[in-house]
Design a protein around this motif. Sequence first.
Motif, mmCIF file in Angstrom:
data_model
loop_
_atom_site.group_PDB
_atom_site.id
_atom_site.type_symbol
_atom_site.label_atom_id
_atom_site.label_comp_id
_atom_site.label_asym_id
_atom_site.label_seq_id
_atom_site.Cartn_x
_atom_site.Cartn_y
_atom_site.Cartn_z
ATOM 1 N N CYS A 51 0.854 -1.186 0.000
ATOM 2 C CA CYS A 51 0.000 0.000 0.000
ATOM 3 C C CYS A 51 0.892 1.239 0.000
ATOM 4 O O CYS A 51 1.882 1.286 0.735
ATOM 5 C CB CYS A 51 -0.895 -0.006 1.239
ATOM 6 N N PHE A 76 0.177 4.031 1.217
ATOM 7 C CA PHE A 76 -0.055 4.837 2.423
ATOM 8 C C PHE A 76 0.564 4.146 3.630
ATOM 9 O O PHE A 76 0.932 2.981 3.568
ATOM 10 C CB PHE A 76 -1.556 5.056 2.630
ATOM 11 N N ARG A 77 0.627 4.891 4.735
ATOM 12 C CA ARG A 77 1.254 4.325 5.934
ATOM 13 C C ARG A 77 0.399 4.633 7.153
ATOM 14 O O ARG A 77 0.838 5.348 8.058
ATOM 15 C CB ARG A 77 2.666 4.894 6.118
ATOM 16 N N CYS A 78 -0.799 4.125 7.179
ATOM 17 C CA CYS A 78 -1.630 4.343 8.368
ATOM 18 C C CYS A 78 -0.905 3.688 9.545
ATOM 19 O O CYS A 78 -0.376 2.580 9.409
ATOM 20 C CB CYS A 78 -3.009 3.736 8.153
ATOM 21 N N PHE A 123 -1.641 2.223 12.264
ATOM 22 C CA PHE A 123 -2.125 0.994 12.904
ATOM 23 C C PHE A 123 -2.021 -0.214 11.972
ATOM 24 O O PHE A 123 -2.182 -1.353 12.390
ATOM 25 C CB PHE A 123 -3.610 1.166 13.288
ATOM 26 N N CYS A 124 -1.764 0.027 10.691
ATOM 27 C CA CYS A 124 -1.968 -1.015 9.678
ATOM 28 C C CYS A 124 -0.692 -1.809 9.395
ATOM 29 O O CYS A 124 0.384 -1.243 9.198
ATOM 30 C CB CYS A 124 -2.478 -0.365 8.392
ATOM 31 N N THR A 152 -0.266 -3.835 6.769
ATOM 32 C CA THR A 152 -0.024 -4.101 5.336
ATOM 33 C C THR A 152 1.316 -3.548 4.836
ATOM 34 O O THR A 152 2.081 -4.280 4.202
ATOM 35 C CB THR A 152 -1.198 -3.551 4.490
ATOM 36 N N PRO A 153 1.651 -2.276 5.122
ATOM 37 C CA PRO A 153 2.938 -1.783 4.603
ATOM 38 C C PRO A 153 4.133 -2.541 5.194
ATOM 39 O O PRO A 153 5.168 -2.668 4.538
ATOM 40 C CB PRO A 153 2.965 -0.312 5.040
ATOM 41 N N ARG A 204 -9.906 3.073 -1.074
ATOM 42 C CA ARG A 204 -9.734 4.119 -0.063
ATOM 43 C C ARG A 204 -10.783 5.198 -0.289
ATOM 44 O O ARG A 204 -11.061 5.586 -1.423
ATOM 45 C CB ARG A 204 -8.320 4.704 -0.170
ATOM 46 N N GLU A 220 -12.403 3.925 10.052
ATOM 47 C CA GLU A 220 -11.551 3.665 11.228
ATOM 48 C C GLU A 220 -11.936 4.438 12.480
ATOM 49 O O GLU A 220 -12.043 3.844 13.541
ATOM 50 C CB GLU A 220 -10.046 3.893 10.947
ATOM 51 N N LYS A 225 -4.721 7.840 9.357
ATOM 52 C CA LYS A 225 -5.651 7.766 8.223
ATOM 53 C C LYS A 225 -6.117 9.193 7.970
ATOM 54 O O LYS A 225 -7.112 9.665 8.531
ATOM 55 C CB LYS A 225 -6.837 6.858 8.565
HETATM 56 S S1 SF4 Z 1 -5.326 1.064 6.249
HETATM 57 FE FE1 SF4 Z 1 -5.571 0.890 4.042
HETATM 58 S S2 SF4 Z 1 -4.744 2.801 3.241
HETATM 59 FE FE2 SF4 Z 1 -3.965 2.618 5.320
HETATM 60 S S3 SF4 Z 1 -1.966 1.607 5.104
HETATM 61 FE FE3 SF4 Z 1 -3.500 0.011 5.471
HETATM 62 S S4 SF4 Z 1 -4.084 -0.702 3.461
HETATM 63 FE FE4 SF4 Z 1 -3.081 1.288 3.198
#
Ligand code: SF4
Length: 444
Positions: free
Chosen positions: A206, A208-210, A212-213, A215-216, A277, A302, A314
């Motif tokens: 992703c 983006f760098r939220c 809490f997430c 994924t990155p 998003r 969120e 976010k």
């Molecule tokens: S919450 Fe969604 S937009 Fe934010 S880093 Fe995670 S995958 Fe990316």
Amino acid sequence: MEIGVIQKGWKGRTHIGIVYPNDYYIGMSNLAIHALYDLINADETIVAERIFLDSNGSIESKRRLHEFDLILFSFSFETDYLNIPALLRGETPLLRKERSKTPVLMAGGAAVTLNPYALSEIFDCIAVGEAECMIEEIKAAAREGSRDDILRRLAQHPSIIVPDIKEGYKERAWARDIDTIPISTVIWSEKTEFGHMHLVEASRGCPFRCRFCATPCIYSPYRARGREALEKAIARGLKVRRQIGIIGSDILRHGEYIELASSLAREGIGVSFSSIRVDGITRETAHLIAECGQNRIALGIEAGREEMRYKIGKRISNEKILEAVRNLAEEGITRLKLYFMIGLPEEDEEDIAEIARLSVTIREWVLKYRRSSEMVPEISVVATPFVPKKGTPLEDAPFCSMSTLKKKLSFLRHLVAKIGGVTISGEAPKKAYLEYLLSNGRPD
Ligand code: SF4
């Protein structure tokens, strides 16, 4: 019935089991299982078969786990660790130290990449990162035959931990060019959540760098597939499905994907987007979503309060959210699933109340801007407890106690029930607590 199954004889071949540690219905919507199956079975000297929690042996030949040379477990969720004993059925010892012969058990997947050491007392080896990049080494190791030789070979890979031989790993594996590994459904089955679709992976990671997430942390850097590779992956499923599910974050920011989805829609092929998003929903993309036949959408909001949303990374304003809702409603998309987290750091009663207020406002905007008065808004709130994940900027944030989470959830339910027109569901605090313990666990 399944389409695309590969049946191979066992004689003279190496045997690799691919385990999804939950039921078939869940596992068969996971593209990692399809990718492993496809990539390993491309080798004629190896037979790869799938095993699920409820499959009573392998799907292809009903072989039991202990009959394989090497078994790859793919963990997307930490709570699936609890299914390991049931999968081994007492036929293969649970602890690594108690095993002296094949099968060699390897763990991988998103949950394992995030915290590779949690399972090191159970598994013989742990793959950190994207398994597609390790396939050649995994196949070569499996061909070695004996447990010791398989482990010795796997230990040479910089992204594989073999606790008996080496404790650490050098780097998380990630594919430099995802166009060379087209990932899509390869076995089509009705008995799974997205069984009516052909799923294709359009991007990984992703941009983006939220805070809490995870994924990155698991999939960086962000990589988008080129149009040609995506078209090839889509074409593979068009003979069997007329609905394409496009997986990947931030897909609608890519002009070429928008064009591709539009041209599929013009040919009468349905297209669904897995995650969009909120600030990517413009007039143009809302029109595309409707044109592709998608009539409901999930929005990751969120936090109810804008300040809290910014604090957790976010960075999407309430104004942007309502603009997206308006764009969707004007295109006739009035069924919205709103995802919120509860139990965020420094959250107070007002944050919870804001979730209810924002949901009401969203409903009002749908009513105001819907294309026709016959379109009934269907607004559902999904409240998920915040679980701090290893490797994220919020990894050290406290996990809210279960009793507080229950109180917050019932307060939110009470507010939502009072306003009417919005439904609410949520993940049980107990399950979230288990996820917290398992995702932060160490072998000791
Ligand atoms: S919450 Fe969604 S937009 Fe934010 S880093 Fe995670 S995958 Fe990316």
